[in-house]
Design an enzyme around this catalytic site. Sequence first.
Site, short mmCIF file in Angstrom:
data_model
loop_
_atom_site.label_atom_id
_atom_site.label_comp_id
_atom_site.label_asym_id
_atom_site.label_seq_id
_atom_site.Cartn_x
_atom_site.Cartn_y
_atom_site.Cartn_z
N GLY A 171 1.00 -0.62 0.01
CA GLY A 171 -0.31 0.25 0.44
C GLY A 171 0.77 1.29 0.33
N GLY A 172 0.33 2.25 0.44
CA GLY A 172 1.04 3.50 0.87
C GLY A 172 2.27 3.22 1.14
N GLY A 406 23.34 12.24 -30.61
CA GLY A 406 22.84 12.35 -29.30
C GLY A 406 23.53 11.70 -27.73
CB ALA A 407 24.90 8.81 -27.30
#
Length: 516
Positions: A171-172, A406-407
């Site tokens: 859960g949380g 781009g790398a």
Amino acid sequence: MNNEKRILELKQKIEKAELGGGQEAIEKQHKRGKLTARERIDLLMDPHSFQEIDKLRTHTCTDFGMEKKKFYGDGIVTGYGSVKGRLVFVYSFDFTVIGGTLSKTVGEKVSKIMETAAKVGAPVVGINDSGGARIQEGVDALAGYTSIFIKNILYSGVIPQISAIVGPCAGGAVYSPALTDFIFMVRKTANMFLTGPKVVEEVTREKVTSDELGGADVHGKKSGVTHFTCDTEQELFEGIRDLIEFLPQNNTEESPVAQTGDDPHRMCVELNSIVPENPNKPYDMKQVIQSVVDNGNFLEVHKDWAQNIIVGFARLNGKSVGIVANQPRIMAGVLDSNASVKGARFVRFCDCFNIPVITFEDVPGFLPGTAQEYAGIISHGAKLMYAYGEATVPKLTVITRKAYGGAYCVMNSKQLRGDMIFAWPTGEIAVMGAEGASKIVFAKEIKQSENPDETLKAKIQEYRERFANPYVALEKGFIDDIIVPENTRFRLIKALEMLKNKRDENPPKKHGNIPL
Ligand code: HXC
């Protein structure tokens, strides 16, 4: 009551508190294959260093007959001690007390520990083994959780925060570990998920076991939520101790220096022949890292996830450094979404805590295709760029082979404020690989030639000779030096020494807007 009796009374209370939910519950915990909250603290801390706080606190709930179900400590053991001689704070959920669930009191105990840790500037380790929010306490438990989350957030980048998952974490409750810097998880007995198998089946009809849904290997290999996966709790706490040794106590401290005994002048002759002649052949970048760093000691983070990039901690002449490296052995070292996120988060951690970043680069580019584009590679790749660009710690790069497209830009290039960019003579710095580039640039010539295959070969060769080397980038000042691979260790150490007092600043702002 005389003093003797008062002291006896206190001792009896302490004894009771140390049994948590009682002997029977402890035995049940052991039968589940888990250690108790206190046994775990003993494994984490230096012997006899642990000082407990709030040992005799109890919960204050009176609903559902809870006033009759009170235990000293109430579901969590908190305090401070030392790890390898340095101050560390800890909270350890005690599953033997009402399933280690989070009550108002437990929330307040954790908050107190975190506030004190932040005040004195020391790391916090949270040990999670809990049934989540204590259902009987309702909104008090939810508020308790949230008061922990806000501290995780506010102290992020102020003190290192480390989580251990050694039982259920559902859960949380998963959000506190998720907000911390590093998560360690143990196989078999631990799991982490937002909704358990029963709810999953109800909502989606998917049948899945706890382990398949949120076991240690799921998060270590598939989701990347956790950073370290261990077989036993002993191994896990040893791992946390090792990690802490690499970290400063807080964001005002410099990256720590230890005596490692490794000669800073040591030559790494084996590196001269590690890059294969054939540019398409892989080699193991981990060997490069191990060869360069002190005593080959490398603490790898996220070892099993996004293995096309390697991140972790090591030392150079004793100084803690963060290593980021492309791994040509896995997917040719290409950058995909997961690798970008992994690298970005690590670079940001290092920058928060003044740990210099060393990048070993051999990257053919970003992974093309619909799968990656649909997964948002544009935003994820931008995260890595952003992380490198905003980082003001010393940043060094060694280009071992490919630095394409781009790398090239992303992997700590000069224009991203890389302080010192070295290349080996095997470095290839270009917009793309020779083959792909030739097919685009010389498409017409190839098509019109009598022998297209031969022309393509010749053009590839021509392109390779012009660009598949580091000299063009050196002539233009985009890299600072071409070095003989065997000198890499020495050159990095010298550069780090030179950058010791580096001061760099970003323009004043509230905070930037990293493309999340
Ligand atoms: C109160 C709880 C409890 C809970 C467990 N217990 N979870 N008590 N509130 N949430 C109690 C059990 O009644 C039991 O008490 C003891 O803890 C040990 O639990 P067992 O079930 O016997 O242990 P085990 O078989 O090992 O199973 C552990 C478990 C299971 C998997 C954690 O107990 C479980 O599924 N619990 C519920 C988990 C859950 O859904 N929590 C709420 C999540 S929502 P006795 O007296 O018999 O020893 C949440 C919201 C937070 O946390 C939101 C924050 C933003």
